[in-house]
Design a protein around this motif. Structure first.
Motif, PDB file in Angstrom:
ATOM      1  N   ALA A 169       0.820  -1.212   0.000  1.00  0.00           N
ATOM      2  CA  ALA A 169       0.000   0.000   0.000  1.00  0.00           C
ATOM      3  C   ALA A 169       0.859   1.269   0.000  1.00  0.00           C
ATOM      4  O   ALA A 169       0.317   2.368  -0.089  1.00  0.00           O
ATOM      5  N   ARG A 170       2.173   1.130   0.084  1.00  0.00           N
ATOM      6  CA  ARG A 170       3.068   2.270   0.131  1.00  0.00           C
ATOM      7  C   ARG A 170       3.614   2.594  -1.251  1.00  0.00           C
ATOM      8  O   ARG A 170       3.575   1.772  -2.157  1.00  0.00           O
ATOM      9  N   SER A 171       4.122   3.799  -1.385  1.00  0.00           N
ATOM     10  CA  SER A 171       4.734   4.187  -2.650  1.00  0.00           C
ATOM     11  C   SER A 171       6.002   3.370  -2.866  1.00  0.00           C
ATOM     12  O   SER A 171       6.625   2.909  -1.896  1.00  0.00           O
ATOM     13  N   PRO A 172       6.423   3.173  -4.120  1.00  0.00           N
ATOM     14  CA  PRO A 172       7.633   2.381  -4.375  1.00  0.00           C
ATOM     15  C   PRO A 172       8.852   2.874  -3.605  1.00  0.00           C
ATOM     16  O   PRO A 172       9.658   2.060  -3.132  1.00  0.00           O
ATOM     17  N   ALA A 173       9.009   4.183  -3.433  1.00  0.00           N
ATOM     18  CA  ALA A 173      10.172   4.726  -2.723  1.00  0.00           C
ATOM     19  C   ALA A 173      10.175   4.327  -1.251  1.00  0.00           C
ATOM     20  O   ALA A 173      11.237   4.281  -0.621  1.00  0.00           O
ATOM     21  N   GLU A 174       9.004   4.030  -0.692  1.00  0.00           N
ATOM     22  CA  GLU A 174       8.906   3.688   0.728  1.00  0.00           C
ATOM     23  C   GLU A 174       8.960   2.185   0.978  1.00  0.00           C
ATOM     24  O   GLU A 174       8.943   1.756   2.124  1.00  0.00           O
ATOM     25  N   ARG A 175       9.043   1.393  -0.087  1.00  0.00           N
ATOM     26  CA  ARG A 175       9.108  -0.062   0.080  1.00  0.00           C
ATOM     27  C   ARG A 175      10.557  -0.484   0.247  1.00  0.00           C
ATOM     28  O   ARG A 175      11.155  -1.142  -0.611  1.00  0.00           O
ATOM     29  N   ASN A 176      11.114  -0.106   1.359  1.00  0.00           N
ATOM     30  CA  ASN A 176      12.506  -0.412   1.653  1.00  0.00           C
ATOM     31  C   ASN A 176      12.609  -0.755   3.130  1.00  0.00           C
ATOM     32  O   ASN A 176      12.156   0.014   3.990  1.00  0.00           O
ATOM     33  N   TYR A 177      13.219  -1.894   3.437  1.00  0.00           N
ATOM     34  CA  TYR A 177      13.257  -2.383   4.812  1.00  0.00           C
ATOM     35  C   TYR A 177      14.050  -1.456   5.727  1.00  0.00           C
ATOM     36  O   TYR A 177      13.604  -1.135   6.835  1.00  0.00           O
ATOM     37  N   ALA A 178      15.234  -1.000   5.293  1.00  0.00           N
ATOM     38  CA  ALA A 178      16.050  -0.130   6.139  1.00  0.00           C
ATOM     39  C   ALA A 178      15.348   1.204   6.376  1.00  0.00           C
ATOM     40  O   ALA A 178      15.361   1.734   7.500  1.00  0.00           O
TER      41      ALA A 178
END
Length: 316
Positions: A169-178
């Protein structure tokens, strides 16, 4: 001086500085008592081994090792690299990072030849093949996700989204574990051992950047995290590296309460830049019951309400 040559020299100088910093910090974290070196009466002004002690343990001259720590352009032989790794008591991740930072031309690592590349460059966007998405969905009762370069979250199944966060549900830029770990309050609330998990995320990113220092997106992510998180910046400066292969996480979930999950990682054939993470709980344990409850909750129709747990003592 031609522009290309100047860029190459700057990249080499930066790599030398990174190597020097890693060696100094690894030396400071080494325990003199475990080396078997004879004790002397000198007072250690700083923790760890002295330069000359590392040189003695590695079988090189003190001047040679000093030049390495000064960032001079030296390419040690494989035998010297092995000796330095033993002298500094490096684990597998530390040894791999040492190889990366030395960057000897033609050195093989993970089946790929490492070469100096001038300047930052972008890499192709990673995508998850359909068969792998089917595998994630088939692991229906267990949380599972695929992480790519720089801990980008490439795919998750419903249990992973329920256990951690709905990354889809998040933007691609926010799909980061760190990024999620350091910049999202939900991650801080979820992990009972947040400092342990966050430090591991920073050290894993450090290891990856050492292997590919010219990746533009990874450098930009590190810059953003250093600016936004004092913890990340502090742990980054400590120059420790870590490779996640298996382990456990302690969680405090807002629906099912506290639980501990174990994870195993699998590097994907044909795509060594992607890693499958599968999370399980010990059979018949309260944590396993919590996962079962969470699975039921994710399948419950909208009209059904399962109240968040405030304590595990009532029925777990």
């Amino acid at each position: 001086m031609p522009v290309r040559k100047a860029r190459i020299l700057r990249a080499m100088a930066e790599r030398n500085r990174e190597l020097a910093d890693f060696l100094r910090r690894a030396r400071s974290q080494s325990d003199p008592a475990r080396t078997g070196l004879p004790a002397d009466s000198r007072v250690r002004r700083v923790p760890g081994l002295r330069r000359e002690e590392v040189a003695l343990l590695a079988g090189v001259s003190a001047d040679y090792y000093a030049r390495l720590e000064q960032g001079r352009r030296i390419i040690p032989s494989p035998a010297v690299i092995d000796a330095l790794a033993r002298a500094l008591d490096l684990d597998a991740a530390g040894r791999a990072h040492l190889d990366d930072l030395i960057g000897a031309p033609g050195r093989l690592r993970s089946g790929a030849v490492q070469r100096e590349r001038p300047g930052l460059r972008s890499r192709a966007i990673q995508r998850v093949r359909p068969g792998l998405r089917q595998l994630l969905d088939a692991l229906d009762g267990e949380p599972a996700m695929v992480l790519g370069r720089r801990t980008d979250i490439l795919a998750t199944n419903r249990m992973a989204r329920a256990l951690f966060a709905d990354f889809d549900a998040r933007s691609p830029a926010e799909r980061n574990y760190a990024r999620w770990m350091f910049l999202d309050d939900g991650a801080r609330a979820l992990f009972v051992d947040w400092e342990v998990q966050a430090r591991a995320a920073a050290e894993s990113l450090r290891l990856e950047l050492g292997a590919d220092p010219n990746d533009r997106a990874t450098n930009e992510l590190v810059t953003q995290l250093r600016e936004a998180s004092a913890e990340f910046s502090d742990w980054w400066d400590q120059h420790r590296v870590y490779q996640r292969t298996y382990g456990s996480k302690r969680l405090r979930h807002n629906v099912v309460g506290e639980l501990t999950v174990d994870y195993e990682t699998f590097t994907l054939p044909g795509d060594t830049d992607s890693t499958l993470y599968v999370y399980t709980a010990e059979p018949d344990s309260p944590s396993h019951q919590a996962l079962d409850l969470l699975a039921s909750w994710t399948l419950a129709p909208p009209s059904t309400t399962i109240h968040p747990r405030t304590s595990r003592d009532e029925s777990m």
